[in-house]
Design a protein around this motif. Structure first.
Motif, short mmCIF file in Angstrom:
data_model
loop_
_atom_site.label_atom_id
_atom_site.label_comp_id
_atom_site.label_asym_id
_atom_site.label_seq_id
_atom_site.Cartn_x
_atom_site.Cartn_y
_atom_site.Cartn_z
N GLU A 98 -7.21 15.06 0.94
CA GLU A 98 -6.68 15.37 2.28
C GLU A 98 -6.45 14.11 3.10
N ALA A 99 -7.38 13.17 2.99
CA ALA A 99 -7.30 11.93 3.77
C ALA A 99 -8.04 10.82 3.03
N ILE A 100 -7.73 9.60 3.42
CA ILE A 100 -8.36 8.42 2.84
C ILE A 100 -8.56 7.40 3.96
N LEU A 101 -9.57 6.56 3.83
CA LEU A 101 -9.84 5.53 4.82
C LEU A 101 -9.23 4.21 4.36
N VAL A 102 -8.51 3.53 5.25
CA VAL A 102 -8.03 2.17 4.98
C VAL A 102 -8.64 1.25 6.02
N ARG A 103 -8.97 0.02 5.58
CA ARG A 103 -9.62 -0.92 6.49
C ARG A 103 -9.24 -2.33 6.09
N GLY A 104 -8.80 -3.15 7.05
CA GLY A 104 -8.40 -4.51 6.78
C GLY A 104 -9.56 -5.49 6.80
N TYR A 105 -9.43 -6.54 5.96
CA TYR A 105 -10.41 -7.61 5.87
C TYR A 105 -9.71 -8.95 6.02
N GLY A 106 -10.42 -9.92 6.59
CA GLY A 106 -9.88 -11.26 6.75
C GLY A 106 -10.17 -12.14 5.54
N THR A 107 -9.70 -13.37 5.59
CA THR A 107 -9.95 -14.31 4.49
C THR A 107 -11.44 -14.62 4.31
N ASP A 109 -13.62 -12.32 4.19
CA ASP A 109 -14.14 -11.09 3.57
C ASP A 109 -14.94 -10.22 4.54
N ARG A 110 -14.59 -10.31 5.81
CA ARG A 110 -15.25 -9.49 6.83
C ARG A 110 -14.24 -8.53 7.44
N ILE A 111 -14.74 -7.38 7.87
CA ILE A 111 -13.89 -6.37 8.48
C ILE A 111 -13.15 -6.96 9.67
N VAL A 112 -11.86 -6.68 9.75
CA VAL A 112 -11.10 -7.02 10.95
C VAL A 112 -11.17 -5.77 11.83
N TYR A 113 -11.96 -5.87 12.88
CA TYR A 113 -12.19 -4.69 13.72
C TYR A 113 -10.90 -4.15 14.31
N GLY A 114 -10.85 -2.82 14.40
CA GLY A 114 -9.67 -2.15 14.93
C GLY A 114 -8.67 -1.77 13.85
N THR A 115 -8.93 -2.14 12.59
CA THR A 115 -7.97 -1.83 11.52
C THR A 115 -8.32 -0.57 10.76
N GLY A 116 -9.56 -0.12 10.83
CA GLY A 116 -9.98 1.05 10.07
C GLY A 116 -9.35 2.32 10.61
N GLN A 117 -8.81 3.10 9.68
CA GLN A 117 -8.20 4.38 10.09
C GLN A 117 -8.14 5.35 8.91
N THR A 118 -8.27 6.61 9.23
CA THR A 118 -8.15 7.66 8.24
C THR A 118 -6.69 8.10 8.22
N VAL A 119 -6.11 8.11 7.02
CA VAL A 119 -4.69 8.44 6.89
C VAL A 119 -4.48 9.45 5.76
N ALA A 120 -3.36 10.13 5.81
CA ALA A 120 -2.97 11.00 4.70
C ALA A 120 -2.54 10.11 3.54
N PRO A 121 -2.86 10.48 2.31
CA PRO A 121 -2.52 9.63 1.16
C PRO A 121 -1.05 9.21 1.10
N GLN A 122 -0.15 10.08 1.51
CA GLN A 122 1.27 9.72 1.46
C GLN A 122 1.64 8.64 2.47
N ASP A 123 0.73 8.33 3.40
CA ASP A 123 0.99 7.30 4.41
C ASP A 123 0.35 5.95 4.09
N ILE A 124 -0.34 5.84 2.97
CA ILE A 124 -1.06 4.60 2.65
C ILE A 124 -0.13 3.40 2.62
N GLU A 125 1.01 3.52 1.95
CA GLU A 125 1.91 2.37 1.85
C GLU A 125 2.44 1.95 3.21
#
Length: 157
Positions: A98-107, A109-125
């Motif tokens: 139904e959904a998946i979590l995506v989250r960005g990391y910096g060089t 290797d730490r979370i870039v805050y504000g990037t985490g979000q739950t999205v529908a799989p078809q929206d991952i790209e």
């Protein structure tokens, strides 16, 4: 072909684990038989079929220890399977989610805050492409939306 790379666990790590090598907690992976309930192999990025043997293990998808280097459980087939091709696009097993979590990391290797979000799989790209417009995003983790389990990594293509 996707402009993104979908990076599964590397084959050497998986081979070591299959041969009884230690996981991120220094333990031998547990061997289980799949009931077909949607456990994904992090090497081939496919659901593990009912009756197939798989390993349950602790994994740390980061190059070094640091406060953001989370460890969590994941699964891989106990028997050989082909590593998911990085250019193959979003893995098909996600279509059943139904959904998946995506989250960005910096060089670093730490979370870039504000990037985490739950999205529908078809929206991952689309979401990943938008995140990569930011120069502070080095890579993205795709994780379970319900349990935060690591699935795979996305890199710029």
């Amino acid at each position: 072909m996707s402009a993104l790379k979908f990076v599964a666990m590397d084959s050497e790590t998986v081979k070591s684990l299959r041969n009884g090598g230690p996981d991120a907690n220094g333990q031998t992976p547990e061997r289980k038989t799949s009931d077909g309930s949607g456990n994904e192999c992090r090497h081939c990025l496919q659901d593990i079929r009912e009756g197939d043997l798989f390993l349950v293990l602790a994994h740390r998808p980061f190059p070094a220890l640091q406060p953001y280097a989370e460890v969590g459980p994941l699964f891989v087939h106990a028997e050989d399977c082909a590593r998911y091709p990085e250019s193959a696009g979003v893995p098909s097993y996600l279509k059943a989610r139904e959904a998946i979590l995506v989250r960005g990391y910096g060089t670093d290797d730490r979370i870039v805050y504000g990037t985490g979000q739950t999205v529908a799989p078809q929206d991952i790209e689309a979401v990943s492409t938008k995140l990569f417009e930011r120069p502070d995003i080095a890579y993205i983790h795709v994780r379970s939306a319900t349990n935060n389990c690591y699935q795979f990594r996305i890199e710029r293509g």
